[in-house]
Design a protein around this motif. Structure first.
Motif, short mmCIF file in Angstrom:
data_model
loop_
_atom_site.label_atom_id
_atom_site.label_comp_id
_atom_site.label_asym_id
_atom_site.label_seq_id
_atom_site.Cartn_x
_atom_site.Cartn_y
_atom_site.Cartn_z
N UNK A 45 0.84 -1.19 0.00
CA UNK A 45 0.00 0.00 0.00
C UNK A 45 0.87 1.24 0.00
N UNK A 46 0.49 2.23 -0.80
CA UNK A 46 1.26 3.46 -0.84
C UNK A 46 0.46 4.66 -0.33
N UNK A 47 -0.83 4.48 -0.17
CA UNK A 47 -1.66 5.61 0.22
C UNK A 47 -2.55 5.28 1.41
N UNK A 48 -2.04 4.55 2.36
CA UNK A 48 -2.86 4.15 3.49
C UNK A 48 -2.73 5.14 4.64
N UNK A 49 -3.84 5.36 5.35
CA UNK A 49 -3.82 6.21 6.53
C UNK A 49 -3.81 5.37 7.80
N UNK A 50 -3.69 4.04 7.65
CA UNK A 50 -3.77 3.14 8.79
C UNK A 50 -2.41 3.04 9.48
N UNK A 51 -2.41 3.07 10.79
CA UNK A 51 -1.16 2.92 11.54
C UNK A 51 -0.61 1.52 11.37
N UNK A 52 0.71 1.40 11.50
CA UNK A 52 1.35 0.10 11.30
C UNK A 52 0.88 -0.94 12.31
N UNK A 53 0.46 -0.49 13.50
CA UNK A 53 0.05 -1.44 14.53
C UNK A 53 -1.46 -1.65 14.55
N UNK A 54 -2.15 -1.27 13.49
CA UNK A 54 -3.60 -1.46 13.43
C UNK A 54 -3.94 -2.94 13.41
N UNK A 55 -5.09 -3.28 13.95
CA UNK A 55 -5.53 -4.67 13.98
C UNK A 55 -6.01 -5.09 12.59
N UNK A 56 -6.15 -6.40 12.41
CA UNK A 56 -6.64 -6.92 11.14
C UNK A 56 -8.02 -6.35 10.83
N UNK A 57 -8.88 -6.25 11.84
CA UNK A 57 -10.22 -5.73 11.63
C UNK A 57 -10.17 -4.27 11.18
N UNK A 58 -9.28 -3.48 11.79
CA UNK A 58 -9.14 -2.08 11.40
C UNK A 58 -8.61 -1.96 9.98
N UNK A 59 -7.64 -2.81 9.65
CA UNK A 59 -7.10 -2.79 8.29
C UNK A 59 -8.17 -3.16 7.27
N UNK A 60 -8.93 -4.21 7.58
CA UNK A 60 -9.99 -4.63 6.66
C UNK A 60 -10.99 -3.51 6.42
N UNK A 61 -11.39 -2.82 7.49
CA UNK A 61 -12.35 -1.73 7.35
C UNK A 61 -11.77 -0.59 6.52
N UNK A 62 -10.52 -0.23 6.83
CA UNK A 62 -9.89 0.88 6.12
C UNK A 62 -9.76 0.58 4.63
N UNK A 63 -9.25 -0.59 4.31
CA UNK A 63 -9.03 -0.92 2.90
C UNK A 63 -10.34 -1.14 2.16
N UNK A 64 -11.34 -1.67 2.85
CA UNK A 64 -12.66 -1.82 2.23
C UNK A 64 -13.24 -0.45 1.90
N UNK A 65 -13.08 0.51 2.81
CA UNK A 65 -13.55 1.87 2.54
C UNK A 65 -12.82 2.48 1.34
N UNK A 66 -11.51 2.23 1.26
CA UNK A 66 -10.73 2.75 0.14
C UNK A 66 -11.18 2.11 -1.17
#
Length: 274
Positions: A45-66
């Motif tokens: 990912x080159x344009x993520x706003x998610x912190x490196x220590x985000x949980x899998x659930x947080x990552x899934x939500x963020x990337x799904x929104x993107x």
């Protein structure tokens, strides 16, 4: 109708490849376009706003929104009967690509190759994905014009091909209904003599119905020969069935990669022989 998997890392190149795919759905029958992001893949990912220590659930939500935002932008460019679906998974892309293709009944994988600071990494991906994928892969340069496929260059080294390979070729040529040039590259310096007679005859038997023009090259740098020929003939697509890594390595050798990434506007469709 086709199911198309578009690989995205949310870069400009990936977005352009997705736009190209949506436009393609207006000229060939595409049932589904699946926007897929593997967030631990070979294409980071080159344009993520998610912190490196985000949980899998947080990552899934963020990337799904993107992905949803991307789909909303793309929807007006696709055919009205083409669905755009979203998929994000915490996986290594090259390890699960074929599993996803089988599960989702994928007919074509699409990926972009760009001209930004990650161009060299995407060039490596452009070698890795076609090698790993069990289905056809379309590599779209970021500079490729978004247009119908009107002129195809089929590049071959005149080796003997089996019927499944020709079935693959004719399937896509039937879909595109485009002008066809066949470029025979003499990588083994056979000079298209008696040794090549059977291969040439078989090639004509399968392809003459498309009324192609046949061309021959004995260049030892087959990657350069193919790309330069396609550029000079104003082709809108290069089609090939590379059998071994050497073809990819040559076609995406540094100098060729630079041409494709920074100068070429020609997408490449890699098929498989089985």
């Amino acid at each position: 109708m086709l199911n198309v998997l578009v690989l995205t890392d949310f870069s400009n190149a990936a977005y352009h490849a997705a736009r190209y795919t949506c436009h393609l759905s207006r000229s060939i029958p595409v049932k589904r376009i699946i926007l897929f992001h593997a967030y631990q893949s070979v294409a980071p990912v080159v344009l993520s706003t998610v912190a490196n220590n985000a949980s899998k659930e947080e990552l899934d939500r963020e990337y799904t929104d993107m992905l949803l935002d991307m789909a909303n932008q793309l929807e007006p460019e696709s055919h009205e009967d083409t669905a755009i679906d979203l998929l994000t998974e915490d996986v290594q892309l090259d390890e699960v690509l074929n599993e996803i293709c089988q599960r989702e009944h994928i007919d074509l994988v699409v990926m972009g190759i760009g001209s930004d600071t990650q161009a060299s990494e995407r060039s490596s991906n452009a070698i890795l994905v076609p090698e790993k994928a069990s289905c056809p892969v379309l590599v779209v340069p970021e500079s490729a014009e978004i247009q119908n496929i009107k002129h195809v260059v089929f590049a071959t080294d005149l080796r003997e091909l089996e019927s499944p390979a020709y079935n693959q070729i004719t399937k896509w040529l039937d879909l595109f209904q485009s002008k066809l040039d066949v470029l025979n590259v003499d990588e083994e310096e056979k000079e298209f003599g008696a040794e090549s007679f059977f291969e040439i005859k078989e090639l004509h038997n399968w392809l003459d119905k498309y009324k192609p023009e046949y061309h021959y090259s004995n260049s030892k740098e087959e990657g350069n020969a193919i790309v330069n020929f396609a550029r000079n003939h104003k082709a809108s697509l290069i089609l090939s069935l590379p059998r071994v890594r050497s073809f990819f390595s040559n076609l995406f050798h540094h100098s060729i990669t630079k041409e494709i990434t920074y100068h070429s506007d020609i997408p490449l469709l890699f098929l498989h022989e089985a």
